[in-house]
Design an enzyme around this catalytic site. Structure first.
Site, PDB file in Angstrom:
ATOM      1  N   ARG A 224       0.996  -0.999  -0.013  1.00 32.04           N
ATOM      2  CA  ARG A 224      -0.025   0.060   0.030  1.00 32.04           C
ATOM      3  C   ARG A 224       0.870   1.129  -0.071  1.00 32.04           C
ATOM      4  O   ARG A 224       1.950   1.422   0.632  1.00 32.04           O
ATOM      5  CB  ARG A 224      -0.749  -0.039   1.174  1.00 32.04           C
ATOM      6  CG  ARG A 224      -2.108  -1.013   1.165  1.00 32.04           C
ATOM      7  CD  ARG A 224      -3.123  -0.519   0.331  1.00 32.04           C
ATOM      8  NE  ARG A 224      -4.264  -1.630   0.220  1.00 32.04           N
ATOM      9  CZ  ARG A 224      -4.467  -2.405  -1.075  1.00 32.04           C
ATOM     10  NH1 ARG A 224      -3.411  -2.386  -1.988  1.00 32.04           N
ATOM     11  NH2 ARG A 224      -5.393  -3.298  -1.018  1.00 32.04           N
ATOM     12  N   HIS A 272      -1.590   0.869  -9.624  1.00 32.41           N
ATOM     13  CA  HIS A 272      -2.119  -0.134  -8.933  1.00 32.41           C
ATOM     14  C   HIS A 272      -2.707  -1.249  -9.991  1.00 32.41           C
ATOM     15  O   HIS A 272      -3.984  -1.383  -9.696  1.00 32.41           O
ATOM     16  CB  HIS A 272      -3.280   0.612  -8.157  1.00 32.41           C
ATOM     17  CG  HIS A 272      -3.547  -0.174  -7.026  1.00 32.41           C
ATOM     18  ND1 HIS A 272      -4.009   0.366  -5.777  1.00 32.41           N
ATOM     19  CD2 HIS A 272      -3.676  -1.719  -6.894  1.00 32.41           C
ATOM     20  CE1 HIS A 272      -4.316  -0.621  -4.745  1.00 32.41           C
ATOM     21  NE2 HIS A 272      -4.033  -1.833  -5.553  1.00 32.41           N
TER      22      HIS A 272
HETATM   23  P1  NDP Z   1      -1.888 -11.986   3.752  1.00 32.91           P
HETATM   24  O1  NDP Z   1      -2.809 -11.372   5.004  1.00 32.91           O
HETATM   25  O2  NDP Z   1      -2.349 -13.272   3.287  1.00 32.91           O
HETATM   26  O3  NDP Z   1      -0.582 -11.937   4.522  1.00 32.91           O
HETATM   27  C1  NDP Z   1      -0.020 -11.108   5.223  1.00 32.91           C
HETATM   28  C2  NDP Z   1       1.486 -11.332   5.359  1.00 32.91           C
HETATM   29  O4  NDP Z   1       2.156 -10.160   5.880  1.00 32.91           O
HETATM   30  C3  NDP Z   1       1.658 -12.385   6.458  1.00 32.91           C
HETATM   31  O5  NDP Z   1       2.858 -13.208   6.198  1.00 32.91           O
HETATM   32  C4  NDP Z   1       1.814 -11.680   7.820  1.00 32.91           C
HETATM   33  O6  NDP Z   1       2.548 -12.328   9.068  1.00 32.91           O
HETATM   34  C5  NDP Z   1       2.747 -10.492   7.398  1.00 32.91           C
HETATM   35  N1  NDP Z   1       2.816  -9.457   8.400  1.00 32.91           N
HETATM   36  C6  NDP Z   1       1.479  -8.723   8.590  1.00 32.91           C
HETATM   37  N2  NDP Z   1       1.944  -7.648   9.715  1.00 32.91           N
HETATM   38  C7  NDP Z   1       3.006  -7.829   9.718  1.00 32.91           C
HETATM   39  C8  NDP Z   1       3.980  -7.063  10.846  1.00 32.91           C
HETATM   40  N3  NDP Z   1       3.628  -6.433  11.527  1.00 32.91           N
HETATM   41  N4  NDP Z   1       5.295  -7.654  10.626  1.00 32.91           N
HETATM   42  C9  NDP Z   1       6.044  -8.545   9.639  1.00 32.91           C
HETATM   43  N5  NDP Z   1       4.887  -8.996   9.057  1.00 32.91           N
HETATM   44  C10 NDP Z   1       3.670  -9.055   8.969  1.00 32.91           C
HETATM   45  O7  NDP Z   1      -2.060 -10.826   2.760  1.00 32.91           O
HETATM   46  P2  NDP Z   1      -1.977 -11.141   1.208  1.00 32.91           P
HETATM   47  O8  NDP Z   1      -0.729 -11.986   0.993  1.00 32.91           O
HETATM   48  O9  NDP Z   1      -3.191 -11.765   0.608  1.00 32.91           O
HETATM   49  O10 NDP Z   1      -1.959  -9.381   0.717  1.00 32.91           O
HETATM   50  C11 NDP Z   1      -0.765  -8.649   1.217  1.00 32.91           C
HETATM   51  C12 NDP Z   1      -1.280  -7.269   0.793  1.00 32.91           C
HETATM   52  O11 NDP Z   1      -0.914  -6.987  -0.452  1.00 32.91           O
HETATM   53  C13 NDP Z   1      -2.694  -6.724   1.071  1.00 32.91           C
HETATM   54  O12 NDP Z   1      -3.154  -6.557   2.039  1.00 32.91           O
HETATM   55  C14 NDP Z   1      -2.562  -5.558  -0.075  1.00 32.91           C
HETATM   56  O13 NDP Z   1      -2.268  -4.393   0.668  1.00 32.91           O
HETATM   57  C15 NDP Z   1      -1.399  -5.800  -1.053  1.00 32.91           C
HETATM   58  N6  NDP Z   1      -2.150  -6.286  -2.364  1.00 32.91           N
HETATM   59  C16 NDP Z   1      -1.749  -5.282  -3.413  1.00 32.91           C
HETATM   60  C17 NDP Z   1      -2.424  -5.646  -4.735  1.00 32.91           C
HETATM   61  C18 NDP Z   1      -1.853  -4.734  -5.718  1.00 32.91           C
HETATM   62  O14 NDP Z   1      -2.427  -4.874  -6.847  1.00 32.91           O
HETATM   63  N7  NDP Z   1      -0.797  -3.686  -5.624  1.00 32.91           N
HETATM   64  C19 NDP Z   1      -3.205  -6.467  -4.982  1.00 32.91           C
HETATM   65  C20 NDP Z   1      -3.628  -7.534  -3.839  1.00 32.91           C
HETATM   66  C21 NDP Z   1      -3.023  -7.093  -2.611  1.00 32.91           C
HETATM   67  P3  NDP Z   1       2.023 -13.650   9.513  1.00 32.91           P
HETATM   68  O15 NDP Z   1       2.303 -14.747   8.540  1.00 32.91           O
HETATM   69  O16 NDP Z   1       2.884 -13.998  10.644  1.00 32.91           O
HETATM   70  O17 NDP Z   1       0.570 -13.486   9.786  1.00 32.91           O
END
Ligand code: NDP
Length: 309
Positions: A224, A272
């Site tokens: 983001r 995006h």
């Molecule tokens: P998930 O919820 O499946 O995964 C999130 C990951 O981030 C997990 O591994 C989580 O850790 C980790 N995480 C969260 N908070 C922290 C933190 N404080 N410190 C370290 N690691 C952290 O999300 P997705 O993979 O489905 O999507 C990720 C993001 O990608 C979305 O939220 C969105 O913002 C972005 N996105 C962008 C798109 C684009 O077109 N540019 C399209 C789709 C998504 P843990 O495994 O331990 O829970």
């Protein structure tokens, strides 16, 4: 089943989603907020819901993001405390993997240098670096980052990944939590951000992070826009600390015309576009959760309200 309401400030998207629900979930009655039947809706499918739109629905029981992220729900600051679900689409993963692969090759095989040289009609070859000596760090090992890290490792890159809790990903050296963030960053040639936006991750792509990477590293931001401290990035690229960046997401979208990111050499802007869930997949997943809600079955892809993702 009760009607489902679509909420978004994006009028064009509302029309596209209505058409997708008609195709892929014709059993559902889908209405917009101005339809009196919206008052009966138990499920709201949202992308940047207008301020006040959620709390105006007295029978709402489920807030469904039509995307992988849920941060856009904060567009309505009066969000009621209800279960929140998101969309997890395999095609989403594929699209993101394609985008990241392109950016990886761009830097690994020095296309950025070749394109800059072309401007000067300069013929200069650079040594070819084996993939195994190109260190990629993936921030976020969830449904997108985990799959992409594994795929890059299978392609021969030296991949490490960072998540909140400890994760195992085939071929990837993993790090977890704030305590291991610095160790994760050390020596990274290309940093890929696939974190969700939460209070803990906001602004994480900043000066300190850039300085911990290998000199001349590059950054890809597909998470983001609010993850990035743009002034820090511009400074790091202009000073040569970073070789460049590929940015797909921005604090304000569309990126305003007067934003310096547009014109900073070495920074690539995309609108995006890294990956979008198909509208039909969105309709099917939201419809399935509406059915589960009605049948009191466990919901799919539920967001943890305490974690915000
Ligand atoms: P998930 O919820 O499946 O995964 C999130 C990951 O981030 C997990 O591994 C989580 O850790 C980790 N995480 C969260 N908070 C922290 C933190 N404080 N410190 C370290 N690691 C952290 O999300 P997705 O993979 O489905 O999507 C990720 C993001 O990608 C979305 O939220 C969105 O913002 C972005 N996105 C962008 C798109 C684009 O077109 N540019 C399209 C789709 C998504 P843990 O495994 O331990 O829970």
């Amino acid at each position: 089943m009760k009607p489902l309401v679509l909420l978004s400030t994006d009028q064009a998207l509302l029309g596209q989603l209505q058409a997708a629900f008609a195709r892929s979930a014709p059993q559902l009655r889908v209405v917009l907020a101005n339809d009196p039947a919206a008052q009966e809706a138990q499920v709201a499918a949202c992308w940047f819901p207008p301020a006040g739109s959620l709390s105006a629905l007295p029978n709402l029981k489920l807030i469904h993001s039509v995307a992988a992220g849920v941060d856009h729900l904060a567009n309505d600051p009066a969000q009621p405390a209800l279960p929140v679900c998101r969309v997890v689409d395999p095609a989403h993963r594929q699209g993101m993997a394609e985008y990241v692969r392109w950016a990886v090759i761009h830097y690994h095989r020095d296309f950025d240098l070749a394109m800059a040289q072309q401007q000067q009609q300069l013929w200069r070859r650079h040594p070819q670096r084996p993939a195994g000596e190109f260190h990629i760090g993936v921030m976020g090992l969830g449904s997108l980052g985990g799959a992409i890290a594994a795929e890059l490792a299978a392609a021969g890159y030296a991949v490490r990944g960072w998540s909140r809790t400890a994760r195992q990903v085939t071929g990837v050296r993993t790090y977890a939590g704030e305590g291991q963030f610095d160790a994760f960053l050390q020596g990274v040639d290309l940093l890929v951000n696939l974190l969700p936006l939460t209070p803990q991750t906001r602004g994480i792509l900043c000066r300190d992070t850039f300085h911990a990477l290998a000199p001349g590293a590059a950054v890809i931001n597909c998470g983001r826009g609010q993850h990035l401290q743009a002034d820090d990035l511009i400074h790091a690229v202009e000073s040569g600390r970073l070789r460049g960046a590929v940015l797909d997401v921005f604090e304000k979208e569309p990126l305003p015309l007067d934003n310096r990111l547009w014109a900073t050499p070495g920074i690539i802007i995309t609108p995006h576009m890294a990956s979008c869930a198909s509208h039909d997949c969105i309709a099917q997943q939201v419809a399935e959760n509406a059915r589960r809600l009605a049948c009191k079955e466990p919901l799919l892809n539920r967001v943890d309200p305490a974690l915000g993702y």
